[in-house]
Scaffold this active site. Structure first.
Site: not given
Lengths: 81, 801
Positions: B171, B346, B383
């Site tokens: 990220m 992503m 994530g």
């Protein structure tokens, strides 16, 4: 209706006033004391009272430190049982 | 609540306190009288889920020192009682048969059991060998106290900035996007947006598999008959596409062109939000000579002119999205009555232009005024469970200090040195090596320029499986006797396989912790069961190594007063021996570290409440501000006057960390640029990698859960039906996927779970037997340094028997 428990760290030789205060408050139960540590549970009808009790305990002259251990998650038991 | 239930709860609370009091002292064990009154049964407590960044609240049932049951918490705002298939099985991740239970040191090529003391000595030796060549590689799965301890150990102790988290791979582009746009990281909105929006747009994001509990909010609303539109933009059809009203398949990298195309049409249609733009927005472009996240001012006319080429026809040609669909998107953003929530993860981040793509999504929302109302916000997802809380907020990145500070800024270093009580000048002003550079240096011989990293300590992550282009970034280091790899983990992994020293770690509820999820929510839990064998907490490992160094007289592990860097007082005076595992849980180390860290959080208005407040709640979203009555109030919507206490009264919106210092957000011009590698005659197909719903990241944990492993036992190559026919491949045939960097062999799945377009294959990365990252590209975004795992050129052929 919060139920919160904690360990109060004290000096073993200087907690008479604290013990008196704890026993005088019907919202507080005291567990088995281990050396300098006093386990307590506080049962109050609302957050404001809960806050007030803990603030008083944190600032009590006989209390060196408060370590929170458990907070009310009553629904946990309810949902799973 | 009945009296009985209330009595039960009080008893449970008192038992917990008595147990804590007794185990803190020389005596041990629960009060026998209380234990008898409790009777046999399961003790329930709370914890956030161990897996993704959603941060679902889990109810954990423990009996006889073992997690025996898991339930979703119906009163948790995040998940409202739901869990995904991974979440329901989270308890089982503790009980794989091959847990690591002893420290292991490689001797004569074999991993051999050693004592903890020897293991700690080995690490201390490696630090002393050359402190500036010692690096730490952590993760967004570090708890906040763990990450904070690692950060302090490295930057405040060793005086080295070579610490980076795997969040760099996940990220980092979201961080640079937020900073370039608002001057401060992390989303302004929250998950409630999903309950209030009219439209959800997924930008290269597949929440149906990756964030299923959040996706269920959408499904739930739809099943109740609410009108909610889902627009899925993706390079391949996924489970999210299956539920979409509009599926817009775009060519890899062309998301940049699509965003510019929307801005172009908002201008052409005169449907942008003039009032909002006039009051709250500046226009920005990269500097020509030395591009930075601050950029330089661009006047509105120049910005408009720069967007001229992005006509629907031109964008359609680049992206493959129809002109009609581009108009549909622009018309939606041009409609102020619609509330639009954008989601990305992503797809936009693992991108060689990830910062640009993040800025453009924010830009589309800002220019059209779709920001600051419930349901109407750009929201990036993460994530990992504490990518936000630990990697971003604690700042375990090579250039950062806690609470949004930077090592390069003198006042930030000074303040951090004061908080840590270390001598002025202890913190190195030069940013350390980011992930790719760190491993590149480790894989470069010491004698060569840039090869100064001699040791990397890896905690809570698995770079052996997840680093891109492993032949370049890991293999040379593995073969070099001067290089040393330390790995703390819970199971054997692709990293422990090549490590020189392996440390067994506690995981999840085997230790206490604090995570921070994707919506700025900080969540606390207590240790509930013991770790197996000699496994120990990662945080303890850091403190114990620090104390080894302190004992050896290593200056960096002393504060200004000569005390241990991680000195903690005993309530009755004296020093708490937090480096002694047998004493480690005598006090709440997490609370000590959290309260110290909390001092850092106010500079960027990421204010946290005291630790004790998080014990009582199911998490609070920062900034958490104390109210006159002594209670603590969280913030759902930042920068909006109706909810954010830091917004200037009367301003409706206030981007109070604006990089231009005027309370305005930045709308950037960032052009479409082609990716660094595109299919050609030699390597004619695109490869995209990613996750699947059953497994989490490298599968270390989910691979040990029989139910999940059974559902998805192995990786596969998802291939289009036409491509398969052209290659003579049938379902289940073994194929070779090969790039300029490496090759893997795996079975084909024609139009598998997802459906790639012709010329594209997809491979999930969870399976350690198929290390797809030997094939992927290490090229990265110039600002975030995040590599692109979503697109590179490969060739695919059937493996002949």
């Amino acid at each position: 209706m919060p139920i919160v428990s904690a360990v109060l760290y004290t000096r073993e030789d200087k907690r008479t006033d604290l013990m008196k205060d704890l026993r005088a408050d019907t919202r507080i139960d005291v567990g088995t004391i281990w050396a300098d540590r006093v386990p307590v549970v506080v049962d109050t009808p609302d957050r404001t009272q809960d806050k007030a009790v803990w603030r008083r305990l944190e600032h009590h002259p006989d209390v060196l430190r408060v370590e929170l251990v458990f907070a009310d998650f009553s629904d946990v038991h309810q949902e799973v049982s | 609540m009945t009296t009985d239930r209330r009595s039960f709860l009080k008893l449970a609370a008192l038992t917990a306190a008595t147990t804590a009091a007794s185990t803190a002292g020389a005596s041990s064990g629960i009060d026998p009288a209380l234990a008898k009154r409790m009777g046999p049964g399961v003790r329930w407590d709370k914890a956030p889920c161990r897996f993704c960044g959603t941060g679902c609240h889990v109810q954990v049932g423990v009996q006889n020192n073992k997690v025996v049951a898991i339930a979703g918490d119906v009163h948790a705002d995040v998940n409202k009682g739901l869990l995904c298939m991974k979440g329901y099985h989270v308890g089982l991740i503790l009980y794989g048969e091959d847990r690591l239970t002893k420290p292991l040191l490689r001797k004569n090529g074999e991993l051999t059991p050693v004592s903890w003391d020897e293991a700690l000595d080995v690490i201390a030796d490696r630090v002393e060998l050359d402190p500036k060549g010692f690096a730490f590689y952590g993760s967004g799965q570090w708890t906040i106290p763990e990450g904070y301890a690692a950060q302090k150990f490295m930057k405040g102790g060793i005086a080295s900035n070579h610490i980076d988290p795997n969040a760099r791979l996940c990220m980092a582009s979201a961080v640079t996007g937020f900073i370039a746009t608002y001057g401060v990281d992390e989303p302004n909105g929250c998950y409630q947006d999903l309950d209030d929006c009219d439209v959800i747009i997924t930008w290269g994001n597949n929440p149906a598999e990756m964030h299923p509990v959040l996706f269920s909010r959408f499904m739930d609303r739809r099943s109740r008959g609410e009108k909610i539109t889902l627009i899925d933009m993706s390079t391949r059809r996924t489970r999210t596409s299956a539920h979409a009203d509009h599926f817009l398949r775009f060519n890899p990298q062309s998301d940049l062109a699509i965003a510019n195309g929307i801005l172009h049409l908002l201008l052409r249609n005169d449907s942008w939000d003039k009032d909002f733009v006039e009051k709250h927005v500046n226009f920005r472009a990269l500097e020509a000579d030395k591009p930075s996240l601050k950029g330089e001012a661009m006047d509105f006319e120049a910005w408009k002119t720069a967007l001229d080429p992005y006509t629907p026809e031109y964008v359609s040609e680049i992206s493959g999205v129809s002109v009609e669909d581009l108009h549909m998107l622009a018309d939606l953003f041009g409609d102020r009555d619609k509330k639009i929530t954008s989601l990305w993860c992503m797809g936009a981040n693992q991108h060689t232009r990830g910062t640009a793509m993040n800025c453009l999504i924010h830009g589309v929302h800002l220019f059209s005024g779709h920001i600051g109302r419930p349901g109407d916000n750009p929201t990036s997802l993460t994530g990992q469970p504490s990518a936000c809380g630990t990697a971003r907020e604690v700042g375990t990145l090579a250039h950062a200090l806690p609470g949004g500070r930077l090592v390069a800024k003198e006042p930030h270093r000074t303040q951090s040195e004061e908080f840590w009580n270390v001598p002025a000048g202890r913190i190195d002003p030069k940013p350390g090596k980011h992930t790719v550079a760190m491993f590149k240096s480790w894989s470069t011989p010491k004698s060569e320029e840039g090869g100064n990293i001699h040791t990397i300590w890896v905690q809570v992550t698995n770079p052996g499986q997840t680093l891109p282009n492993r032949n370049l970034l890991m293999e040379p280091g593995v073969k070099d006797p001067d290089k040393f790899l330390i790995c703390s983990d819970v199971y054997p992994t692709a990293t422990t396989e090549i490590a020189d020293l392996v440390l067994p770690s506690s995981m999840w509820v085997e230790k206490s912790g604090v995570f921070g999820n994707s919506e700025r929510r900080t969540q606390q839990w207590f240790k509930q069961v013991d770790p197996p064998g000699q496994a120990r907490d990662d945080c303890w490992q850091i403190i114990a190594v620090a104390h080894k160094l302190f004992e050896r007289g290593f200056e960096g592990m002393k504060d200004k007063d000569g005390k241990f860097l991680f000195h903690m007082d005993n309530p009755n005076g004296g020093t708490f021996a937090n480096w002694d595992w047998n004493r480690y849980y005598d006090q709440n180390v997490d609370e000590h570290l959290f309260e110290e860290y909390r001092q850092f959080t106010r500079l960027k208005h990421k204010d946290l409440a005291p630790y004790s407040e998080y014990v009582k709640t199911r998490g609070l979203r920062w900034p958490v501000v104390e109210q006159p009555d002594g209670t603590w109030r969280e913030t759902r919507y930042r920068f909006a006057e109706f909810d954010d206490p830091y917004v200037k009264p009367g301003s409706t919106h206030d981007f109070y960390h604006s990089t231009t210092g005027d309370g305005r957000a930045q709308v950037w011009f960032r052009p479409y640029e082609a990716p660094p590698e595109v299919p050609d005659e030699e390597y004619p197909m695109w490869l995209c990698t990613g996750r699947v719903i059953e497994h989490w990241h490298s599968g270390t944990m989910t691979g040990r859960v029989p139910q999940l492993r059974g559902s998805m036992p192995a990786a596969y190559c998802e291939i289009n039906r036409q491509d398969a026919a052209n290659l003579g491949v049938s379902n289940g045939d073994m194929v070779v996927v090969e790039s300029r960097r490496g090759a893997v062999e795996l079975p084909a799945w024609i139009d598998g779970r997802g459906s790639p377009p012709p010329g594209t294959v997809f491979v999930p990365f969870f399976d350690e037997r198929v290390k797809i990252n030997f094939v992927t590209l290490h090229e990265h975004d110039p600002f975030s340094k995040q590599p692109d795992y979503k697109k590179c050129a490969v060739r695919v052929r059937r493996l002949e028997a």
